[in-house]
Design a protein around this motif. Structure first.
Motif, mmCIF file in Angstrom:
data_model
loop_
_atom_site.group_PDB
_atom_site.id
_atom_site.type_symbol
_atom_site.label_atom_id
_atom_site.label_comp_id
_atom_site.label_asym_id
_atom_site.label_seq_id
_atom_site.Cartn_x
_atom_site.Cartn_y
_atom_site.Cartn_z
ATOM 1 N N VAL A 167 31.918 -58.072 89.341
ATOM 2 C CA VAL A 167 32.562 -57.301 90.398
ATOM 3 C C VAL A 167 33.190 -56.040 89.814
ATOM 4 N N GLY A 168 33.826 -56.178 88.659
ATOM 5 C CA GLY A 168 34.412 -55.008 88.003
ATOM 6 C C GLY A 168 33.359 -53.965 87.674
ATOM 7 N N SER A 169 32.202 -54.408 87.198
ATOM 8 C CA SER A 169 31.108 -53.482 86.894
ATOM 9 C C SER A 169 30.598 -52.796 88.156
ATOM 10 N N THR A 170 30.536 -53.540 89.233
ATOM 11 C CA THR A 170 30.062 -52.977 90.496
ATOM 12 C C THR A 170 31.055 -51.955 91.030
ATOM 13 N N VAL A 171 32.331 -52.264 90.945
ATOM 14 C CA VAL A 171 33.358 -51.316 91.389
ATOM 15 C C VAL A 171 33.303 -50.053 90.534
ATOM 16 N N LEU A 172 33.138 -50.208 89.227
ATOM 17 C CA LEU A 172 33.037 -49.053 88.339
ATOM 18 C C LEU A 172 31.821 -48.204 88.706
ATOM 19 N N MET A 173 30.689 -48.839 88.980
ATOM 20 C CA MET A 173 29.492 -48.116 89.398
ATOM 21 C C MET A 173 29.768 -47.339 90.685
ATOM 22 N N ALA A 174 30.438 -47.969 91.644
ATOM 23 C CA ALA A 174 30.743 -47.313 92.912
ATOM 24 C C ALA A 174 31.676 -46.123 92.702
ATOM 25 N N LEU A 175 32.665 -46.289 91.832
ATOM 26 C CA LEU A 175 33.595 -45.185 91.558
ATOM 27 C C LEU A 175 32.893 -44.020 90.872
ATOM 28 N N ARG A 176 31.992 -44.311 89.954
ATOM 29 C CA ARG A 176 31.231 -43.235 89.288
ATOM 30 C C ARG A 176 30.380 -42.478 90.305
ATOM 31 N N GLU A 177 29.730 -43.218 91.200
ATOM 32 C CA GLU A 177 28.909 -42.591 92.229
ATOM 33 C C GLU A 177 29.763 -41.719 93.152
ATOM 34 N N LEU A 178 30.909 -42.218 93.554
ATOM 35 C CA LEU A 178 31.814 -41.452 94.408
ATOM 36 C C LEU A 178 32.294 -40.189 93.696
#
Length: 102
Positions: free
Chosen positions: A83-94
């Motif tokens: 989940v942390g990796s997914t949130v980090l991916m989403a933040l990078r995309e944003l």
């Protein structure tokens, strides 16, 4: 919640909702890993499930979804920091979107 538990147990979710937006819907094509039904389809649920899963085509459809689930289930795994990796991916995309990068 329950959706994550279903995924972590290797089950293909059947989501009955008119308005649910699954987690990370911007990054995951949930239609490839889950079945969606509208709430008004509940009376027809047994027939719909039989039609979707019946015969070789239904078995293939289910096997494809299970395979894709196995490939992405780590993104929902709290124990492995998925989940942390997914949130980090989403933040990078944003951040890329906000900077105007494609």
């Amino acid at each position: 919640g329950r959706l994550v538990e279903v995924i972590m147990h290797g089950c293909v979710p059947v989501i009955i909702s008119n308005r649910l937006q699954p987690p990370f819907h911007q990054y995951l094509d949930w239609s490839r890993i889950a079945f969606f039904l509208r709430e008004d389809a509940i009376p027809e649920l047994p027939r719909i499930l039989r039609e979707k899963f019946q015969g070789p085509a239904g078995a293939r459809r289910l096997a494809e979804k299970r395979q894709l689930l196995r490939q992405m289930s780590h993104l929902c795994d709290y124990a492995r920091d998925g989940v942390g990796s997914t949130v980090l991916m989403a933040l990078r995309e944003l951040a890329r979107e906000l900077r105007g990068e494609d």
